[in-house]
Design a protein around this motif. Structure first.
Motif, short mmCIF file in Angstrom:
data_model
loop_
_atom_site.label_atom_id
_atom_site.label_comp_id
_atom_site.label_asym_id
_atom_site.label_seq_id
_atom_site.Cartn_x
_atom_site.Cartn_y
_atom_site.Cartn_z
N UNK A 114 -37.73 -28.01 26.94
CA UNK A 114 -39.15 -28.23 27.17
C UNK A 114 -39.61 -29.72 27.51
N UNK A 115 -38.81 -30.75 27.23
CA UNK A 115 -38.76 -32.11 27.75
C UNK A 115 -37.42 -32.42 28.49
N UNK A 116 -37.48 -33.52 29.09
CA UNK A 116 -36.34 -34.09 29.98
C UNK A 116 -35.27 -34.04 29.12
N UNK A 117 -33.89 -34.20 29.78
CA UNK A 117 -32.54 -34.14 29.37
C UNK A 117 -32.32 -35.68 29.01
N UNK A 118 -32.63 -36.32 29.93
CA UNK A 118 -32.22 -37.88 30.10
C UNK A 118 -32.41 -38.51 28.75
N UNK A 119 -33.51 -38.69 28.06
CA UNK A 119 -33.62 -39.53 27.01
C UNK A 119 -32.96 -39.12 25.68
N UNK A 120 -32.51 -37.77 25.82
CA UNK A 120 -31.49 -37.19 24.73
C UNK A 120 -30.18 -37.53 25.21
N UNK A 121 -29.87 -37.67 26.47
CA UNK A 121 -28.49 -38.16 26.88
C UNK A 121 -28.27 -39.46 26.27
N UNK A 122 -29.31 -40.32 26.77
CA UNK A 122 -29.13 -41.64 26.48
C UNK A 122 -28.92 -41.93 25.18
N UNK A 135 -31.08 -24.43 19.21
CA UNK A 135 -29.81 -23.98 19.84
C UNK A 135 -29.62 -24.02 20.97
N UNK A 136 -30.79 -23.75 22.04
CA UNK A 136 -30.34 -23.59 23.50
C UNK A 136 -30.13 -24.79 24.07
N UNK A 137 -31.02 -25.75 23.71
CA UNK A 137 -30.99 -27.28 24.36
C UNK A 137 -29.60 -27.78 23.65
N UNK A 138 -29.25 -27.55 22.60
CA UNK A 138 -27.86 -28.05 21.99
C UNK A 138 -26.80 -27.90 22.63
N UNK A 139 -26.97 -26.30 23.29
CA UNK A 139 -25.84 -25.80 24.20
C UNK A 139 -25.71 -26.32 25.56
N UNK A 140 -26.77 -26.54 25.89
CA UNK A 140 -26.89 -27.29 27.09
C UNK A 140 -26.23 -28.48 27.27
N UNK A 141 -26.55 -29.44 26.29
CA UNK A 141 -25.77 -30.72 26.10
C UNK A 141 -24.38 -30.68 25.93
N UNK A 142 -23.85 -29.75 25.34
CA UNK A 142 -22.57 -29.38 24.97
C UNK A 142 -21.98 -29.12 26.32
N UNK A 143 -22.37 -28.03 26.89
CA UNK A 143 -22.00 -27.54 28.24
C UNK A 143 -21.67 -28.55 29.15
N UNK A 146 -22.14 -33.65 27.37
CA UNK A 146 -22.70 -35.11 26.58
C UNK A 146 -22.61 -35.20 24.94
N UNK A 147 -22.38 -33.84 24.66
CA UNK A 147 -22.49 -33.61 23.36
C UNK A 147 -21.08 -33.32 22.55
N UNK A 148 -20.53 -34.36 21.76
CA UNK A 148 -19.10 -34.14 21.29
C UNK A 148 -19.18 -33.70 19.87
#
Ligand code: AMP
Length: 451
Positions: A114-122, A135-143, A146-148
């Motif tokens: 529900x908020x932008x990905x970019x700040x989280x990626x940064x 869970x959903x957003x976490x899986x997005x980052x992993x897919x 960005x998320x190790x």
């Protein structure tokens, strides 16, 4: 036991003192030593018991005294993953981690949809030790790479029952398959349903088991009253009560987001400061409304059941059920928002003839009858007949089917997953628990499932 007898280091004790906590709550007294010992944990604890600190404090302690995890580029990668069902809870848990870790150099980030990905990626690129995520957003980052997760040595599932209710089981399983096998697992849940037991069996290794609060304790401690009222006169009655008693910090529950919006607008027209909170509102609008409500600037907050979940508001003086929930357990959740930690709480329900069936179910669940009090001038017309209640296109208040009608007590004793008529409210955090066939659960698409 006191906090300084638990083996927590000085910066953490200082942060605890800064929060004004003097004594560990029961879940903390039992949970902190168990987590520090490094084993798995299964804890039955609701919001309001101090469960966040029960897992956060010992995890901070462990993280602060162990080397950071790094990827091949020497970037700091997370060691602790906390999964939660809703955005609000994610934000609150992350705030708590920051508060309790304020004198440490560990980094925590929050990850939700529900908020932008970019700040989280940064933030991930800068390096974090603790991730608090839906869970959903976490899986997005992993897919997206960005998320190790290879450094994760501790997994926390917070409000696991709600995650299952909201259809997150597949996401949780996906996450579990991605984590390093050797790790500590902490599972917090308000209830120990069969589904939770199954999840726990697959996840936990010889867990310490802690149970601190029964689910319906609020039902015993909160003062509860029903005001019978005509179907069309609820709004007038609510405004009258608020103005007459000069009520402040009133949390009002509705079944639908549409109803919540409309009521907030009508109250505002009556000169009462009100706002609605539900999953269709932007994160910013929700945070603002909650902030204004908490600080006492906003007199009335109108919420749907799901939006209210995970909201950390302590010791509210008053909860109003403008509409009774059709799932009796939701009533207990709702009134649990008031009267916490020994503070006196009050719950008022405005009940019209259509809802008498829900009221009976609630009274069966809590094991007592709720006092009825008529308000002069708002008495219901005895000739008014019950009508089915519509939520969207679904009818939830029709007459009981004959087979159930003959055995009402049996119907009421059902486990929550079998509730006959639970219907999602269609707002952004997913559908409610139960009601739908299993295969349909959480099918509301990415937006509705991903916190
Ligand atoms: P939680 O159950 O984690 O949502 O915590 C509920 C509330 O209790 C939060 O507002 C905490 O700040 C507060 N709290 C947690 N631990 C303590 C404690 N030991 N003493 C007083 N308040 C606490």
């Amino acid at each position: 036991m006191t906090f300084d007898q638990m083996g927590l280091s000085e910066p953490i004790l200082r942060a605890i003192a800064a929060q004004g906590y003097t004594t560990p709550t029961p879940i903390q007294a039992q949970g902190i030593p168990a987590v520090l010992a490094g084993g798995d944990l299964l804890a039955a604890a609701q919001t309001g018991t101090g469960k966040t600190a029960a897992f956060t404090l010992p995890l901070l302690q462990r993280l602060a005294h162990a080397p950071q995890a790094r990827d091949a580029q020497r970037r700091v990668i997370p060691r602790v993953l906390v999964l939660v069902p809703t955005r609000e809870l994610a934000a609150q848990v992350a705030d708590s981690v920051r508060d309790y870790g304020q004198f440490l150099t560990l980094r925590c980030m929050v990850m939700y949809g529900g908020v932008g990905m970019q700040p989280q990626i940064d933030a991930l690129k800068r390096g974090v030790d603790i991730v608090v995520a839906t869970p959903g957003r976490m899986l997005d980052h992993q897919a997206q790479g960005y998320l190790n997760l290879s450094g994760i040595d501790t997994l926390v599932l917070d409000e696991a029952d709600r995650m299952l209710d909201m259809g997150f089981i597949h996401d949780i399983k996906k996450v579990l398959a991605m984590l390093p096998k050797k790790r500590q697992n902490l599972l917090f849940s308000a209830t120990f349903s069969d589904e939770i037991k199954t999840l726990a069996q697959g996840l936990l290794d010889k867990p310490a088991v802690i149970e601190v609060a029964r689910r319906n304790t609020a039902a015993q401690t909160v003062r509860q009253t029903v005001h019978p009222v005509g179907r069309e006169r609820k709004r007038e009655l609510l405004s009258h009560l608020i103005q007459q008693h000069n009520w402040f910090q009133v949390l009002v529950f509705m079944r639908t987001k549409h109803g919540a919006n409309r009521l907030a607008e009508q109250l505002a027209r009556d000169g009462i400061g009100a706002d609605a909170i539900h999953g269709n509102k932007s994160q910013g609008a929700r945070t603002r409304a909650l902030g204004a409500f908490k600080s006492g600037k906003l007199q009335v907050l109108v919420a749907t059941d799901i939006a209210a979940r995970g909201i950390d508001i302590d010791q509210l003086p008053l909860v109003v059920n403008y509409e009774l929930p059709n799932v009796p357990e939701d009533y207990v959740h709702r009134i649990g928002r008031t009267g916490r930690a020994g503070a006196e709480g009050e719950a008022i329900s405005l009940v019209c003839v259509d809802e008498l069936r829900f009221l009976r179910d609630i009274e069966t669940l809590i094991g007592k009858s709720i006092e009825r009090r008529l308000i002069q001038g708002f008495e219901p017309d005895p000739k008014e007949r019950a009508q089915p209640i519509k939520v969207g296109r679904t009818v939830i208040g029709g007459p009981r089917p004959a087979s159930r009608g003959n055995a009402p007590r049996q119907a009421q004793a059902r486990p929550r997953g079998d509730a006959p008529a639970r219907h999602g409210q269609g707002h952004g955090q997913g559908q409610g628990h139960g009601g739908q066939p299993r295969g349909d659960r959480g099918r509301g698409g990415a937006q509705s499932r991903r916190g």
